[in-house]
Write a protein that holds these residues in place. Structure first.
Motif: not given
Ligand SMILES: NC(=O)c1ccc[n+]([C@@H]2O[C@H](COP(=O)([O-])OP(=O)(O)OC[C@H]3O[C@@H](n4cnc5c(N)ncnc54)[C@H](O)[C@@H]3O)[C@@H](O)[C@H]2O)c1
Ligand SMILES: O=C(O)C(=O)C[C@@H](O)[C@H](O)[C@H](O)COP(=O)(O)O
Length: 539
Positions: A323-335, A498-511
């Motif tokens: 999922n490294l390439v993509g966009s935030f784009y909402t659907p018109a509906g979900v069925l 480290h390549r996770d999208k939550k990481a910042r610079g050289n720092e890991l970030r977790f939830v």
């Protein structure tokens, strides 16, 4: 406190009173019409009240009466055409929806509605050239009505009885309304047969529809294609490779070529049908074709229903990661049509429970209770015998609750600046496992192990006790989900985290959790804790 079973809004002449009465009759419920109540209260006809006191005074009376009724009347309540334009009424309707209410926008064919509105007469808002006034009001009101209502019902060509039955079906479906900053509101409809709303959700602007799906869900895509053709669209049936093999730039490029060759314009649309990989790819194509066209998702796996199809994260994988390439784009509906689950294999159903449990851990502890109470039945899921059983309702409730958790996080943070990151619980390690397993490990399974890892890390950092870590293991394994992984080195995992999208610079970030139902960010934890937590999930 009582509240209406449904509130009907719509343009003048849409049939709110006529259809509302039918609905009430079918359901043996009382019916109320706000305009009639107002006339009773002020002791004169609305046109006379308008003449004497003007529109602003009328709106004040109208809004007060509606607000009272929304908390005291338990039937079908129809509002006057302009009522939802008043901010106080909008707020009251939003509170009613938040409490589980159903605001139904009755969307009649404009020609039919104008004809009916003229026929009735006595409408002060249509004084002068009635059709021109109606059209002007429609332009102002339609976007507001779409925003205010959480059930949109097209009634073109239907008798009042037919429209009433359609409204009842839609009101009885489970639905989560997704709205918020930077989001054009849309609904996630959940239930058997909700795919039948496909044409209503797509609307009448598209001429061509790209129906993007995998071969494995052919039975469901055949149904969608038939519905689309009946709706009068030209359908391009686009079959993509299954699972993660479909989430590539090559597949997207092939579809862009087809859309170009087949003359897709900006008013045409995309339908994504399948598991999360198919809906991610279809959303990505919709987001990028001509910089964005309308799309509707028809998720067919549990995971796609509860997570991937909603929230607007679209994307593809690259050789560097998931999922490294993509966009935030909402659907018109979900069925989310429960009928699709009839063909879902057991292991793919169970995988979806990983994201369901995630939503329980991060926010809605009731989800965890439901999972615990029904673990054995869920683990034994068999699509061929599932529909019509009590388990179907359990699963529908889990879908509704999980989508509600997602909608909450997405509503104020579509582009994942902070709050939305909490939905990524378990994903930092999860995505690394998927990559190292060359995507042969299912996403939900990897997230399950990732949650145990995050729980271990949280425990090592002193936020939660060992019992809660054990609870992760026991709940997930009772559902048939994995809780350990031992097929890669810590250094490889660390590099990917480290390549996770939550990481910042050289720092890991977790939830991580600090208690059940509550998550926090854990920025740059000590290296030995990151390693030790990993050791603990390999055993
Ligand atoms: N966009 C998001 O917010 C988001 C959220 C969660 C997951 N995802 C993505 O979703 C994907 C995982 O989704 P998934 O678990 O649905 O995997 P998937 O799309 O790979 O589907 C799993 C398998 O089940 C098959 N399948 C799906 N529905 C079926 C049905 N009804 N009958 C028979 N077979 C069926 C698929 O063809 C596939 O072989 C991952 O790529 C993940 O990254 C995205
Ligand atoms: O919607 C979100 O935000 C999520 O994080 C939901 C996740 O469950 C989902 O797996 C999502 O695809 C992860 O996205 P990513 O940004 O971590 O790739």
């Amino acid at each position: 406190m009582s509240r209406p079973k449904a509130v009907i809004i719509g343009m003048m002449g849409a049939g709110k009173t006529r259809v509302g009465r039918e609905i009430a009759q079918i359901l043996s419920l009382p019916f109320a019409d706000a305009d009639i109540d107002i006339e009773r209260e002020v002791g004169m006809k609305i046109p006379a009240y308008f003449d004497k006191f003007g529109e602003p005074e009328f709106r004040k009376v109208e809004s007060r009466l509606i607000c009272e009724k929304l908390t005291s009347f338990d039937g079908i309540f129809s509002l006057g055409g302009g009522a939802p334009m008043t901010p106080a009424t909008q707020e009251a309707l939003a509170a009613y929806i938040a409490d589980g209410g159903r605001v139904v926008y009755l969307m009649a064919d404009p020609a039919e509605a104008m004809e009916r509105a003229n026929r009735g007469g006595g409408r002060p808002m249509l004084n002068g050239d009635a059709n021109a006034r109606w059209k002007k009001l429609f332009k102002e009101r339609d976007p507001v009505f779409r925003q205010v209502a959480n059930v949109h019902v097209h009634t073109r060509g239907l008798t009042p009885q037919g429209a009433a039955k359609k409204v009842i079906d839609m009101v009885n479906e489970r639905a989560v309304h997704v709205t918020g900053t930077a989001i054009d509101p849309y609904d996630v409809a959940i239930g058997e047969g909700v795919m039948n709303h496909l044409v209503d959700v797509l609307g009448d602007k598209p001429v061509r529809i790209a129906l993007i799906h995998t071969q494995s869900v052919q039975r469901h895509s055949d149904r969608a294609r038939a519905l689309l053709r009946q709706g009068g669209y030209e359908v391009s049936d686009i079959v993509i490779p299954d699972a993660e093999a479909g989430k590539t730039i090559e597949v997207a490029n092939g579809i862009w070529q087809r859309l170009g060759n087949e003359g897709f314009t900006r008013s045409d649309a995309v339908v994504g049908l399948g598991g999360g990989a198919a809906t991610d790819l279809a959303g990505f194509v919709a987001a990028t074709w001509m910089r964005g066209v309308r799309y509707v998702n028809c998720p067919t796996s549990l995971l796609a229903m509860v997570d991937a199809s909603t929230g607007g994260k679209t994307g593809i994988n690259t050789p560097q990661g998931k999922n490294l390439v993509g966009s935030f784009y909402t659907p018109a509906g979900v069925l989310a049509d429960m009928k699709s689950l009839a063909t879902l294999p057991n292991d793919i159903f169970i995988e979806g429970l990983g994201e369901v449990a995630k939503s329980g851990f991060i926010m809605d502890a009731e989800i965890l209770s439901i999972l615990e109470s029904h673990a054995a039945e869920l683990k034994a899921f068999d699509g061929t015998t599932f529909l019509g059983t009590p388990l179907e309702d359990v699963v529908a409730e889990l879908i509704e609750r999980t989508v509600t958790v997602k909608a909450y996080h997405v509503s104020s943070d579509l582009k994942e600046k902070g709050l939305r990151e909490f939905l990524n619980y378990g994903h930092t390690l999860g995505h690394a496992i998927e990559k190292l397993e060359h995507f042969h490990w299912r996403h939900g399974n990897a997230v399950a192990v990732g949650m145990v890892y995050a729980a271990e890390l949280s425990h090592l950092m002193g936020y939660i006790d060992a019992d809660l870590v054990d609870y992760h293991r026991s709940l997930l394994s009772s559902l048939g989900l994995p809780t350990s992984w031992n097929n890669g080195s810590f250094d490889d995992v660390l590099a990917l985290m480290h390549r996770d999208k939550k990481a910042r610079g050289n720092e890991l970030r977790f939830v991580v959790l600090d208690r059940v139902g509550h998550v926090i960010h854990l920025d740059n934890p000590p290296a030995d804790a990151v390693r030790e937590a990993f050791e603990r999930i390999t055993r």
